[in-house]
Design a protein around this motif. Structure first.
Motif, short mmCIF file in Angstrom:
data_model
loop_
_atom_site.label_atom_id
_atom_site.label_comp_id
_atom_site.label_asym_id
_atom_site.label_seq_id
_atom_site.Cartn_x
_atom_site.Cartn_y
_atom_site.Cartn_z
N ASP A 1 17.06 -11.44 28.41
CA ASP A 1 16.03 -10.97 29.33
C ASP A 1 16.34 -9.58 29.89
O ASP A 1 15.43 -8.76 30.07
CB ASP A 1 15.84 -11.97 30.49
CG ASP A 1 15.09 -13.22 30.04
OD1 ASP A 1 14.62 -13.27 28.90
OD2 ASP A 1 15.00 -14.16 30.86
N LEU A 2 17.61 -9.31 30.15
CA LEU A 2 17.99 -7.98 30.65
C LEU A 2 17.78 -6.92 29.57
O LEU A 2 17.31 -5.81 29.85
CB LEU A 2 19.44 -7.99 31.13
CG LEU A 2 19.71 -8.86 32.36
CD1 LEU A 2 21.20 -8.95 32.63
CD2 LEU A 2 18.98 -8.31 33.59
N MET A 3 18.13 -7.26 28.33
CA MET A 3 17.88 -6.35 27.22
C MET A 3 16.38 -6.05 27.11
O MET A 3 15.97 -4.90 26.92
CB MET A 3 18.40 -6.96 25.91
CG MET A 3 18.04 -6.22 24.65
SD MET A 3 16.40 -6.64 23.97
CE MET A 3 16.59 -8.38 23.62
N SER A 4 15.56 -7.09 27.25
CA SER A 4 14.11 -6.91 27.15
C SER A 4 13.58 -5.99 28.23
O SER A 4 12.66 -5.20 28.00
CB SER A 4 13.42 -8.27 27.23
OG SER A 4 13.78 -9.09 26.14
N LYS A 5 14.16 -6.08 29.43
CA LYS A 5 13.76 -5.20 30.52
C LYS A 5 13.99 -3.73 30.15
O LYS A 5 13.14 -2.86 30.39
CB LYS A 5 14.56 -5.56 31.78
CG LYS A 5 14.45 -4.58 32.94
CD LYS A 5 13.07 -4.58 33.55
CE LYS A 5 13.01 -3.65 34.75
NZ LYS A 5 11.65 -3.57 35.33
N ILE A 6 15.12 -3.45 29.54
CA ILE A 6 15.46 -2.08 29.15
C ILE A 6 14.53 -1.60 28.04
O ILE A 6 14.04 -0.46 28.07
CB ILE A 6 16.94 -2.01 28.71
CG1 ILE A 6 17.85 -2.38 29.88
CG2 ILE A 6 17.27 -0.62 28.18
CD1 ILE A 6 19.29 -2.64 29.48
N VAL A 7 14.27 -2.47 27.06
CA VAL A 7 13.45 -2.08 25.91
C VAL A 7 12.00 -1.86 26.32
O VAL A 7 11.37 -0.85 25.96
CB VAL A 7 13.55 -3.14 24.80
CG1 VAL A 7 12.53 -2.85 23.70
CG2 VAL A 7 14.95 -3.15 24.21
N THR A 8 11.43 -2.80 27.07
CA THR A 8 10.01 -2.69 27.41
C THR A 8 9.73 -1.50 28.31
O THR A 8 8.61 -0.96 28.30
CB THR A 8 9.50 -3.97 28.09
OG1 THR A 8 10.32 -4.28 29.23
CG2 THR A 8 9.54 -5.15 27.13
N PHE B 1 11.29 -3.10 11.81
CA PHE B 1 12.25 -2.44 12.70
C PHE B 1 11.78 -1.06 13.15
O PHE B 1 12.17 -0.58 14.21
CB PHE B 1 13.63 -2.33 12.04
CG PHE B 1 14.44 -3.58 12.11
CD1 PHE B 1 14.39 -4.39 13.23
CD2 PHE B 1 15.25 -3.96 11.06
CE1 PHE B 1 15.15 -5.55 13.31
CE2 PHE B 1 16.00 -5.12 11.11
CZ PHE B 1 15.95 -5.93 12.25
N LYS B 2 10.93 -0.43 12.38
CA LYS B 2 10.44 0.88 12.79
C LYS B 2 9.61 0.80 14.07
O LYS B 2 9.38 1.82 14.73
CB LYS B 2 9.59 1.49 11.66
CG LYS B 2 8.37 0.68 11.26
CD LYS B 2 7.63 1.35 10.12
CE LYS B 2 6.41 0.55 9.67
NZ LYS B 2 6.81 -0.72 9.03
N LEU B 3 9.18 -0.40 14.42
CA LEU B 3 8.38 -0.58 15.65
C LEU B 3 9.25 -0.81 16.88
O LEU B 3 8.74 -0.78 17.99
CB LEU B 3 7.44 -1.79 15.48
CG LEU B 3 6.47 -1.75 14.31
CD1 LEU B 3 5.69 -3.06 14.22
CD2 LEU B 3 5.51 -0.57 14.45
N PHE B 4 10.56 -1.00 16.66
CA PHE B 4 11.44 -1.27 17.79
C PHE B 4 11.70 -0.01 18.59
O PHE B 4 12.20 0.98 18.05
CB PHE B 4 12.77 -1.85 17.29
CG PHE B 4 13.78 -2.11 18.38
CD1 PHE B 4 13.53 -3.04 19.35
CD2 PHE B 4 14.97 -1.40 18.42
CE1 PHE B 4 14.46 -3.29 20.36
CE2 PHE B 4 15.90 -1.63 19.42
CZ PHE B 4 15.65 -2.58 20.39
N PRO B 5 11.36 0.00 19.88
CA PRO B 5 11.48 1.23 20.67
C PRO B 5 12.87 1.43 21.23
O PRO B 5 13.09 1.43 22.43
CB PRO B 5 10.48 0.97 21.81
CG PRO B 5 10.52 -0.51 22.00
CD PRO B 5 10.76 -1.10 20.65
N GLY B 6 13.84 1.61 20.37
CA GLY B 6 15.18 1.78 20.89
C GLY B 6 16.19 1.92 19.77
O GLY B 6 17.37 1.99 20.02
#
Length: 215
Positions: free
Chosen positions: A109-116, A210-215
């Motif tokens: 969940d913390l990782m998701s916070k950073i990514v979003t 993976f090209k859609l991953f913002p990070g």
């Protein structure tokens, strides 16, 4: 009609369930959900009222199961295979559940916070929230490295519900806040899990996205 998984190949929580399915070669059909399509999103909410992926539809039992922890326990109970994701011993099962919840809440969940935050509209970023998430993620790395709290961390070599949660959480967390060079025990744990064929299959299927991953 058997099992149908409604999911997206890039979503980390979907990986958690896919890993469990692939571990036991459980037969299922897959349906990739496009939540950007209004009609499809509306249809998906019939299975998952909060719109959260994945959702597992069991045609044989006339049920739809949501929430990854529940889905995997459901598979363990109704579609068991060689890999059992929860130990029979109640105390060991508690330890596994604790570790699984830890990886979901304090890594995933913390990782998701950073990514979003990276895909928020301009001017809508939450810099304070991201800094807080990074600090808490570092604390979570510290805790796993130390295997804390004492007596509640499962010391097991078999593959469990906790490992299903750890693999996607650590894969993506390592992209936004690397741990390989500074947390040797955590890195060794992840590297051991990442060699499993079930995870390699998940990665292969996610590769085109993976090209859609913002990070």
């Amino acid at each position: 009609m058997g099992l149908t998984l409604h999911y997206h190949p890039l979503a980390s929580y979907c990986w958690k369930v896919l890993i469990a399915l692939y571990e036991n070669d459980t037969p299922f059909e897959s349906h990739v959900v496009d939540l950007m399509d209004e009609a499809e999103a509306k249809t998906f909410r019939r299975y998952s009222p909060m719109g959260k992926m994945p959702a597992l539809q069991d045609g044989a039992h006339g049920r739809t199961i949501v929430e990854t922890s529940v889905i995997i326990e459901y598979l363990d109970r109704h579609y068991p295979g060689p890999t059992r994701f929860l130990p029979e011993d109640p105390e060991e099962a508690l330890r596994v559940r604790f570790a699984e919840r830890f990886f979901d809440f304090y890594v995933q969940d913390l990782m998701s916070k950073i990514v979003t935050d990276k895909i928020r509209p301009e001017g809508k970023n939450d810099h304070f929230g991201v800094e807080k998430a990074r600090a808490e993620l570092a604390t979570a790395y510290d805790a796993v490295e130390a295997r804390l709290p004492q007596g509640m961390w499962p010391e097991r070599e078999d593959f469990t519900l906790a490992d299903c949660a750890a693999l996607p959480a650590l894969f993506y967390a390592g992209k936004v806040q690397p741990f390989a060079e500074t947390y040797p025990k955590l890195a060794a744990y992840y590297d051991r899990l990442a060699r499993r064929p079930s995870f390699k299959r998940v990665l292969d299927e996610a590769e085109p996205y993976f090209k859609l991953f913002p990070g």
